[in-house]
Motif scaffolding. Structure first.
Motif, PDB file in Angstrom:
ATOM      1  N   ALA A   1     -43.078 -12.931  14.377  1.00 20.70           N
ATOM      2  CA  ALA A   1     -43.036 -12.027  15.525  1.00 20.70           C
ATOM      3  C   ALA A   1     -42.440 -10.675  15.135  1.00 20.70           C
ATOM      4  CB  ALA A   1     -42.238 -12.668  16.664  1.00 20.70           C
ATOM      5  N   LEU A   2     -41.358 -10.721  14.378  1.00 23.43           N
ATOM      6  CA  LEU A   2     -40.747  -9.470  13.906  1.00 23.43           C
ATOM      7  C   LEU A   2     -41.718  -8.695  13.021  1.00 23.43           C
ATOM      8  CD1 LEU A   2     -37.171 -10.777  13.048  1.00 23.43           C
ATOM      9  CD2 LEU A   2     -37.755  -9.130  14.847  1.00 23.43           C
ATOM     10  N   THR A   3     -42.382  -9.407  12.104  1.00 26.54           N
ATOM     11  CA  THR A   3     -43.309  -8.768  11.173  1.00 26.54           C
ATOM     12  C   THR A   3     -44.471  -8.104  11.906  1.00 26.54           C
ATOM     13  OG1 THR A   3     -42.734 -10.284   9.379  1.00 26.54           O
ATOM     14  CG2 THR A   3     -44.880  -9.195   9.230  1.00 26.54           C
ATOM     15  N   THR A   4     -45.123  -8.857  12.782  1.00 22.65           N
ATOM     16  CA  THR A   4     -46.287  -8.289  13.472  1.00 22.65           C
ATOM     17  C   THR A   4     -45.875  -7.156  14.415  1.00 22.65           C
ATOM     18  OG1 THR A   4     -46.215 -10.070  15.115  1.00 22.65           O
ATOM     19  CG2 THR A   4     -47.720 -10.352  13.270  1.00 22.65           C
ATOM     20  N   ALA A   5     -44.718  -7.279  15.035  1.00 21.66           N
ATOM     21  CA  ALA A   5     -44.250  -6.212  15.923  1.00 21.66           C
ATOM     22  C   ALA A   5     -43.951  -4.938  15.137  1.00 21.66           C
ATOM     23  CB  ALA A   5     -43.010  -6.659  16.696  1.00 21.66           C
TER      24      ALA A   5
ATOM     25  N   SER B   1     -38.114 -20.768  12.865  1.00 24.61           N
ATOM     26  CA  SER B   1     -37.535 -19.589  12.200  1.00 24.61           C
ATOM     27  C   SER B   1     -38.640 -18.711  11.620  1.00 24.61           C
ATOM     28  CB  SER B   1     -36.537 -20.001  11.113  1.00 24.61           C
ATOM     29  OG  SER B   1     -37.187 -20.587  10.002  1.00 24.61           O
ATOM     30  N   ALA B   2     -39.689 -19.343  11.109  1.00 23.31           N
ATOM     31  CA  ALA B   2     -40.813 -18.591  10.559  1.00 23.31           C
ATOM     32  C   ALA B   2     -41.557 -17.834  11.656  1.00 23.31           C
ATOM     33  CB  ALA B   2     -41.764 -19.527   9.823  1.00 23.31           C
ATOM     34  N   LEU B   3     -41.693 -18.454  12.810  1.00 25.15           N
ATOM     35  CA  LEU B   3     -42.366 -17.781  13.922  1.00 25.15           C
ATOM     36  C   LEU B   3     -41.571 -16.580  14.418  1.00 25.15           C
ATOM     37  CD1 LEU B   3     -43.818 -20.830  15.877  1.00 25.15           C
ATOM     38  CD2 LEU B   3     -45.034 -19.228  14.365  1.00 25.15           C
ATOM     39  N   ILE B   4     -40.254 -16.684  14.357  1.00 27.34           N
ATOM     40  CA  ILE B   4     -39.419 -15.518  14.691  1.00 27.34           C
ATOM     41  C   ILE B   4     -39.669 -14.417  13.666  1.00 27.34           C
ATOM     42  CG2 ILE B   4     -37.031 -14.664  14.790  1.00 27.34           C
ATOM     43  CD1 ILE B   4     -36.334 -17.452  16.036  1.00 27.34           C
ATOM     44  N   GLY B   5     -39.714 -14.788  12.389  1.00 26.25           N
ATOM     45  CA  GLY B   5     -40.029 -13.815  11.344  1.00 26.25           C
ATOM     46  C   GLY B   5     -41.423 -13.224  11.518  1.00 26.25           C
TER      47      GLY B   5
ATOM     48  N   THR C   1     -33.275 -12.098   8.704  1.00 25.52           N
ATOM     49  CA  THR C   1     -33.250 -12.910   9.921  1.00 25.52           C
ATOM     50  C   THR C   1     -33.542 -14.370   9.609  1.00 25.52           C
ATOM     51  OG1 THR C   1     -33.946 -11.005  11.237  1.00 25.52           O
ATOM     52  CG2 THR C   1     -34.240 -13.191  12.226  1.00 25.52           C
ATOM     53  N   THR C   2     -34.609 -14.630   8.847  1.00 24.35           N
ATOM     54  CA  THR C   2     -34.963 -16.023   8.567  1.00 24.35           C
ATOM     55  C   THR C   2     -33.947 -16.689   7.651  1.00 24.35           C
ATOM     56  OG1 THR C   2     -36.482 -15.365   6.788  1.00 24.35           O
ATOM     57  CG2 THR C   2     -37.431 -15.737   8.983  1.00 24.35           C
ATOM     58  N   TYR C   3     -33.370 -15.955   6.703  1.00 18.79           N
ATOM     59  CA  TYR C   3     -32.342 -16.554   5.850  1.00 18.79           C
ATOM     60  C   TYR C   3     -31.162 -17.031   6.700  1.00 18.79           C
ATOM     61  CZ  TYR C   3     -28.511 -17.279   2.660  1.00 18.79           C
ATOM     62  OH  TYR C   3     -27.440 -17.832   2.000  1.00 18.79           O
ATOM     63  N   LEU C   4     -30.695 -16.187   7.587  1.00 18.15           N
ATOM     64  CA  LEU C   4     -29.551 -16.561   8.418  1.00 18.15           C
ATOM     65  C   LEU C   4     -29.880 -17.751   9.313  1.00 18.15           C
ATOM     66  CD1 LEU C   4     -28.226 -12.995   9.312  1.00 18.15           C
ATOM     67  CD2 LEU C   4     -27.190 -14.646   7.731  1.00 18.15           C
ATOM     68  N   LEU C   5     -31.065 -17.753   9.910  1.00 17.43           N
ATOM     69  CA  LEU C   5     -31.463 -18.879  10.757  1.00 17.43           C
ATOM     70  C   LEU C   5     -31.574 -20.167   9.953  1.00 17.43           C
ATOM     71  CD1 LEU C   5     -34.202 -17.156  12.948  1.00 17.43           C
ATOM     72  CD2 LEU C   5     -31.966 -18.004  13.728  1.00 17.43           C
ATOM     73  N   ARG C   6     -32.151 -20.100   8.778  1.00 15.33           N
ATOM     74  CA  ARG C   6     -32.358 -21.291   7.965  1.00 15.33           C
ATOM     75  C   ARG C   6     -31.043 -21.842   7.421  1.00 15.33           C
ATOM     76  NH1 ARG C   6     -37.995 -18.866   5.567  1.00 15.33           N
ATOM     77  NH2 ARG C   6     -39.155 -19.331   7.490  1.00 15.33           N
ATOM     78  N   ARG C   7     -30.177 -20.955   6.984  1.00 11.80           N
ATOM     79  CA  ARG C   7     -28.884 -21.416   6.457  1.00 11.80           C
ATOM     80  C   ARG C   7     -28.019 -22.008   7.562  1.00 11.80           C
ATOM     81  NH1 ARG C   7     -23.781 -19.190   5.625  1.00 11.80           N
ATOM     82  NH2 ARG C   7     -24.448 -17.161   6.353  1.00 11.80           N
ATOM     83  N   ARG C   8     -28.059 -21.374   8.718  1.00 13.38           N
ATOM     84  CA  ARG C   8     -27.161 -21.793   9.810  1.00 13.38           C
ATOM     85  C   ARG C   8     -27.691 -22.951  10.636  1.00 13.38           C
ATOM     86  NH1 ARG C   8     -22.373 -21.318  12.263  1.00 13.38           N
ATOM     87  NH2 ARG C   8     -22.406 -20.799  14.453  1.00 13.38           N
ATOM     88  N   PHE C   9     -29.026 -23.017  10.841  1.00 11.70           N
ATOM     89  CA  PHE C   9     -29.571 -24.022  11.748  1.00 11.70           C
ATOM     90  C   PHE C   9     -30.517 -25.021  11.089  1.00 11.70           C
ATOM     91  CE2 PHE C   9     -28.713 -20.251  14.410  1.00 11.70           C
ATOM     92  CZ  PHE C   9     -27.759 -20.807  15.242  1.00 11.70           C
ATOM     93  N   VAL C  10     -31.435 -24.558  10.273  1.00 11.59           N
ATOM     94  CA  VAL C  10     -32.464 -25.456   9.722  1.00 11.59           C
ATOM     95  C   VAL C  10     -31.868 -26.390   8.675  1.00 11.59           C
ATOM     96  CG1 VAL C  10     -34.665 -25.583   8.516  1.00 11.59           C
ATOM     97  CG2 VAL C  10     -34.266 -23.752  10.174  1.00 11.59           C
TER      98      VAL C  10
ATOM     99  N   ALA D   1     -51.069  -8.646   8.742  1.00 12.08           N
ATOM    100  CA  ALA D   1     -49.669  -9.031   8.542  1.00 12.08           C
ATOM    101  C   ALA D   1     -49.443 -10.470   8.977  1.00 12.08           C
ATOM    102  CB  ALA D   1     -48.744  -8.091   9.318  1.00 12.08           C
ATOM    103  N   ALA D   2     -50.059 -10.868  10.078  1.00 13.81           N
ATOM    104  CA  ALA D   2     -49.907 -12.239  10.573  1.00 13.81           C
ATOM    105  C   ALA D   2     -50.550 -13.243   9.624  1.00 13.81           C
ATOM    106  CB  ALA D   2     -50.513 -12.367  11.967  1.00 13.81           C
TER     107      ALA D   2
END
Length: 129
Positions: free
Chosen positions: A88-92, A82-86, A118-127, A41-42
Motif C-alpha cells: 500500500a505504501l509503495t503503490t501510494a 506486513s507485506a500488504l502494508i508495504g 516499515t516492514t522490518y519494524l512490523l516483522r521484527r516486532r509482530f511477525v 509497482a504492485a
C-alpha cells in the motif's frame, strides 16, 4: 542484545536486496511494456513478497520461525499483512509521484526506503516476535 539486533538487521538488508532485485526487475519490465507505474509497482512488490518470506523465514528470523501447522500459518498471515502494508505504501508513493509527473523510478526509490523500514519494524516486532 545490540549485536544480535545488528546481525538480524544486516541479514534483513541482504534478504531485502534479493527480494528487491526481483521486484525491480519486474517493475522495470512492466514499465517498459507500458504498464501504468502504480500497477507495475504492485506487480514487482507482489512477486517480491514470496521471495522475501522464504529469505526472511529461513535466513533472517530462522530461530523465530513457528512450527508447521496453525502457528506457521498465523505467522504467514501476519507476514502477508506486513507485506500488504508495504505494498500500500509503495503503490501510494509511486502513484503520488506519477500524479506529480515525477520519474516513476525516483518515486519507487522513495517507496523502497519507506516500505523497507516499515516492514522490518512490523516483522521484527509482530511477525517473528
Amino acid at each position: 542484545m545490540l549485536a544480535l539486533l545488528r546481525a538480524t538487521y544486516t541479514r534483513y538488508i541482504v534478504a531485502s536486496a534479493g527480494a528487491l532485485g526481483l521486484d525491480l526487475a519486474l517493475f522495470l519490465a512492466a514499465i517498459h511494456l507500458g504498464v501504468e507505474p502504480f500497477l507495475a509497482a504492485a506487480i514487482g512488490y507482489g512477486a517480491g513478497i514470496g521471495a522475501h518470506w522464504l529469505l526472511s523465514s529461513r535466513a533472517v528470523f530462522s530461530g523465530r520461525l513457528a512450527e508447521r501447522g496453525g502457528a506457521r500459518r498465523q505467522q504467514q498471515v501476519l507476514f502477508l499483512g506486513s507485506a500488504l502494508i508495504g505494498l500500500a505504501l509503495t503503490t501510494a508513493i509511486v502513484g503520488i509521484g506519477d500524479a506529480l509527473h515525477l520519474d516513476p523510478r525516483l518515486a519507487k526509490l522513495v517507496a523502497i526506503g519507506v516500505a523497507f523500514q516499515t516492514t522490518y519494524l512490523l516483522r521484527r516486532r509482530f511477525v517473528f516476535a
